[in-house]
Design a protein around this motif. Structure first.
Motif, PDB file in Angstrom:
ATOM      1  N   LEU A  73     -11.322  15.612   8.904  1.00  0.00           N
ATOM      2  CA  LEU A  73     -10.970  16.393  10.320  1.00  0.00           C
ATOM      3  C   LEU A  73      -9.259  16.840  10.243  1.00  0.00           C
ATOM      4  CD1 LEU A  73     -11.732  16.931  13.207  1.00  0.00           C
ATOM      5  CD2 LEU A  73     -11.157  14.810  13.900  1.00  0.00           C
ATOM      6  N   ALA A  74      -8.619  16.063   9.880  1.00  0.00           N
ATOM      7  CA  ALA A  74      -7.145  16.413   9.860  1.00  0.00           C
ATOM      8  C   ALA A  74      -6.681  17.500   9.091  1.00  0.00           C
ATOM      9  CB  ALA A  74      -6.261  15.136   9.470  1.00  0.00           C
ATOM     10  N   VAL A  75      -7.429  17.705   7.830  1.00  0.00           N
ATOM     11  CA  VAL A  75      -7.105  18.729   6.829  1.00  0.00           C
ATOM     12  C   VAL A  75      -7.414  19.965   7.460  1.00  0.00           C
ATOM     13  CG1 VAL A  75      -7.744  19.680   4.628  1.00  0.00           C
ATOM     14  CG2 VAL A  75      -7.010  17.407   4.798  1.00  0.00           C
ATOM     15  N   SER A  76      -8.795  20.030   8.023  1.00  0.00           N
ATOM     16  CA  SER A  76      -9.404  21.360   8.720  1.00  0.00           C
ATOM     17  C   SER A  76      -8.649  21.749   9.834  1.00  0.00           C
ATOM     18  CB  SER A  76     -10.873  21.054   8.869  1.00  0.00           C
ATOM     19  OG  SER A  76     -11.346  19.873   9.873  1.00  0.00           O
ATOM     20  N   ILE A  83     -11.489  34.789   8.838  1.00  0.00           N
ATOM     21  CA  ILE A  83     -12.621  34.221   8.309  1.00  0.00           C
ATOM     22  C   ILE A  83     -12.169  32.782   7.744  1.00  0.00           C
ATOM     23  CG2 ILE A  83     -13.999  33.965   6.193  1.00  0.00           C
ATOM     24  CD1 ILE A  83     -13.895  37.295   5.961  1.00  0.00           C
ATOM     25  N   GLY A  84     -10.860  32.604   7.241  1.00  0.00           N
ATOM     26  CA  GLY A  84     -10.491  31.256   7.020  1.00  0.00           C
ATOM     27  C   GLY A  84     -10.158  30.364   8.427  1.00  0.00           C
ATOM     28  N   SER A  85      -9.687  30.858   9.188  1.00  0.00           N
ATOM     29  CA  SER A  85      -9.578  30.060  10.442  1.00  0.00           C
ATOM     30  C   SER A  85     -10.841  29.564  11.101  1.00  0.00           C
ATOM     31  CB  SER A  85      -8.698  30.887  11.521  1.00  0.00           C
ATOM     32  OG  SER A  85      -9.181  32.019  11.946  1.00  0.00           O
ATOM     33  N   ALA A  86     -11.501  30.654  11.296  1.00  0.00           N
ATOM     34  CA  ALA A  86     -13.265  30.250  11.869  1.00  0.00           C
ATOM     35  C   ALA A  86     -13.858  29.127  10.976  1.00  0.00           C
ATOM     36  CB  ALA A  86     -13.774  31.655  11.992  1.00  0.00           C
ATOM     37  N   PHE A  87     -13.709  29.319   9.896  1.00  0.00           N
ATOM     38  CA  PHE A  87     -14.502  28.446   8.766  1.00  0.00           C
ATOM     39  C   PHE A  87     -14.044  27.224   9.228  1.00  0.00           C
ATOM     40  CE2 PHE A  87     -13.881  25.990   4.757  1.00  0.00           C
ATOM     41  CZ  PHE A  87     -15.127  25.561   4.801  1.00  0.00           C
ATOM     42  N   LEU A  88     -12.554  26.749   9.149  1.00  0.00           N
ATOM     43  CA  LEU A  88     -11.717  25.495   9.203  1.00  0.00           C
ATOM     44  C   LEU A  88     -11.946  25.034  10.786  1.00  0.00           C
ATOM     45  CD1 LEU A  88      -8.836  26.109   7.396  1.00  0.00           C
ATOM     46  CD2 LEU A  88     -10.531  24.600   6.852  1.00  0.00           C
ATOM     47  N   PHE A  89     -12.007  25.756  11.764  1.00  0.00           N
ATOM     48  CA  PHE A  89     -12.362  25.569  13.202  1.00  0.00           C
ATOM     49  C   PHE A  89     -13.878  25.020  13.105  1.00  0.00           C
ATOM     50  CE2 PHE A  89     -14.664  26.607  17.146  1.00  0.00           C
ATOM     51  CZ  PHE A  89     -13.834  26.149  17.995  1.00  0.00           C
ATOM     52  N   GLY A  90     -14.890  25.787  12.390  1.00  0.00           N
ATOM     53  CA  GLY A  90     -16.261  25.088  12.429  1.00  0.00           C
ATOM     54  C   GLY A  90     -16.287  23.832  11.780  1.00  0.00           C
ATOM     55  N   SER A  96     -13.963  21.412  11.497  1.00  0.00           N
ATOM     56  CA  SER A  96     -13.510  20.393  12.359  1.00  0.00           C
ATOM     57  C   SER A  96     -14.605  20.000  13.646  1.00  0.00           C
ATOM     58  CB  SER A  96     -11.742  20.926  12.982  1.00  0.00           C
ATOM     59  OG  SER A  96     -12.272  21.918  13.768  1.00  0.00           O
ATOM     60  N   GLU A  97     -15.372  21.133  14.012  1.00  0.00           N
ATOM     61  CA  GLU A  97     -16.091  20.988  15.202  1.00  0.00           C
ATOM     62  C   GLU A  97     -17.404  19.963  14.580  1.00  0.00           C
ATOM     63  OE1 GLU A  97     -17.023  24.168  18.345  1.00  0.00           O
ATOM     64  OE2 GLU A  97     -17.485  24.618  16.286  1.00  0.00           O
ATOM     65  N   TYR A  99      -3.202  23.751  20.307  1.00  0.00           N
ATOM     66  CA  TYR A  99      -3.974  23.457  19.707  1.00  0.00           C
ATOM     67  C   TYR A  99      -3.262  22.110  18.585  1.00  0.00           C
ATOM     68  CZ  TYR A  99      -7.898  23.369  16.389  1.00  0.00           C
ATOM     69  OH  TYR A  99      -8.966  23.129  15.490  1.00  0.00           O
ATOM     70  N   GLY A 100      -2.137  22.318  18.144  1.00  0.00           N
ATOM     71  CA  GLY A 100      -1.528  21.151  17.431  1.00  0.00           C
ATOM     72  C   GLY A 100      -1.203  20.326  18.147  1.00  0.00           C
ATOM     73  N   LEU A 101      -0.474  20.455  19.584  1.00  0.00           N
ATOM     74  CA  LEU A 101       0.172  19.235  20.137  1.00  0.00           C
ATOM     75  C   LEU A 101      -1.181  18.248  20.825  1.00  0.00           C
ATOM     76  CD1 LEU A 101       3.251  20.592  22.004  1.00  0.00           C
ATOM     77  CD2 LEU A 101       3.050  19.040  19.871  1.00  0.00           C
TER      78      LEU A 101
END
Length: 436
Positions: A92-95, A122-129, A131-132, A199-201
């Motif tokens: 979760l942390a890495v994604s 593509i990359g951000s949406a993949f990692l977002f999904g 982490s979900e 998002y980060g904070l």
């Protein structure tokens, strides 16, 4: 060693878990729903770039589709690996960090940078999904079955509050930037940076206070290849015993079908408002903000109803609302009718998404939450591929006719509702207990 919650986790953990929904909601509202998607279609891949009408919508749909294809290929196996190694929190942390970094890169996109932008979408949406999936997998560890609907609903509602705050902040900045004479090429990148910071904070409490209760397997292998083999092996075992979990798989099929409609609306709503209803950027943002309020109310209210009357019954009701909303949007010619449809969508969206997460939690055996929520993610992201792509191709084929395209989403909700009637919630919960 497996773990299943018998009582609610401490309040600090529950709040920390829910805050992740608050944290990542800005990505959904700003990047996928209200601002950046319309910027991509109108500016980055607009007609000024020499492209035919409808091509920008198609390219956006392809980018989202490819990101979800990556999730389809990885989610169940990553979940099985995480269960065996007890590494849900680490993945979760890495994604999360990856999604924040790739989203930040979108601030440097602009006209004619189509390939650059699509790579980071593509990359951000993949990692977002990804982490979900992993934040959802903690639900059975922090809540017993009798409270899952309420906890999931509260968290999803808090997510809409987060989206509302981020979107409201972006709107204030956009109006300020417009007063200075700035165009979308100047103010959209700033909205991306606002999203990244929040998002980060807001995600920090999740990593500081949420506990990983699952214990690793007795013999931990060494190397990624060995873990991957274990992941595929666990998935194969689950599929081999799919009859034992037939209600889970029936629900995942229903979720895939009606999810095609949900994800089409999430990705295309702002584009439809802009292209078919003539909304300006400010109009669209205000609409999304209001819809976030109704979605939060839907998630809160229906979350309490789920625990009392059953998740399946609640989902049936929400799908009926979806059908009414899409029908209203399709037949409506005025902005007033579209606003009514949009708020019906908000109520249904918050309730249906949180309810789906809760039902998978009820159908999940102890010690296999990441694996089963990986299957949940697979179903959701498969629908996120098929739904928006079908809309994109219909829009392109009809020369940019969004009214014809939105009609296709109605079919997804009708068929999904019929499939949901085949799910037996009580039997699915019993199978989860037997499978522990």
């Amino acid at each position: 060693m497996t773990f299943t919650a018998r009582e609610l986790a401490p309040r600090r953990e529950l709040v920390s878990w829910a805050l992740y929904d608050f944290a990542n909601s800005g990505y959904t509202t700003v990047v996928l729903t209200a601002i950046f998607n319309t910027y991509f279609v109108a500016v980055i891949a607009g007609e000024s770039s020499g492209l035919e009408p409808g091509t920008g919508t198609l390219l956006w749909s392809i980018a989202i589709g490819l990101s979800n294809m990556l999730i389809l290929l990885t989610a169940p196996v990553l979940g099985a690996i995480a269960d065996y190694s007890a590494n849900k929190k680490r993945i979760l942390a890495v994604s999360t960090l990856g999604c924040v970094a790739m989203t930040a890169m979108l601030a440097w996109s602009g006209p004619d940078l189509i390939v650059f932008t699509m790579v980071f979408i593509i990359g951000s949406a993949f990692l977002f999904g990804t982490s979900e999936n992993f934040i959802a997998a903690f639900l059975p560890e922090i809540s017993p079955p009798r409270h899952m609907g309420r906890i999931s609903g509260y968290a999803w509602g808090l997510g809409y509050v987060g989206g509302l705050i981020v979107l409201g902040t972006c709107l204030l900045y956009i109006e300020y930037a417009k007063s200075l004479g700035h165009g979308s090429e100047q103010y959209v990148p700033v909205t991306i940076l606002i999203t990244v910071v929040v998002y980060g904070l807001a995600a920090l409490p999740t990593f500081l206070f949420l506990k990983e209760r699952q214990q690793p397997g007795a013999e931990l292998p060494s190397g990624l290849v060995a873990y991957t083999k274990i992941g595929f092996s666990r998935i194969a075992t689950t599929l081999k015993h799919r009859r034992q979990f037939r209600d889970l798989f029936r629900f995942l099929l229903a979720l895939f079908v009606y999810g095609c409609g949900i994800y089409t609306v999430i990705v295309i709503a702002a584009v439809y408002a802009h292209e078919a209803m003539g909304f300006e950027t400010t109009d669209t943002i205000i609409m999304i903000m209001v819809v976030n309020i109704t979605a939060a109310l839907g998630a809160f209210i229906f979350g309490m109803i789920q625990d009392r009357f059953g998740v399946k019954r609640t989902l049936v009701l929400t799908l009926l609302i979806w059908i009414a909303a899409i029908t209203t949007a399709w037949v409506g010619e005025s902005r007033t009718i579209f606003w009514i449809a949009a708020n019906l969508i908000g109520v249904a969206m918050g309730a249906s998404l949180s309810g789906g997460r809760a039902l998978v939690g009820l159908f999940t055996p102890a010690g296999r939450s990441a694996e089963f929520f990986g299957l949940w993610g697979l179903s959701m992201k498969a629908s996120a591929v098929v739904g928006p792509l079908s809309y994109g191709f219909i829009t392109w084929y009809t020369g940019g006719d969004h009214r014809q395209a939105i009609l296709s989403t109605l079919t997804f909700f009708i068929v999904g509702l019929l499939l949901l009637f085949l799910v037996d919630e009580g039997r699915g919960r019993e199978a989860a207990v037997i499978g522990e």
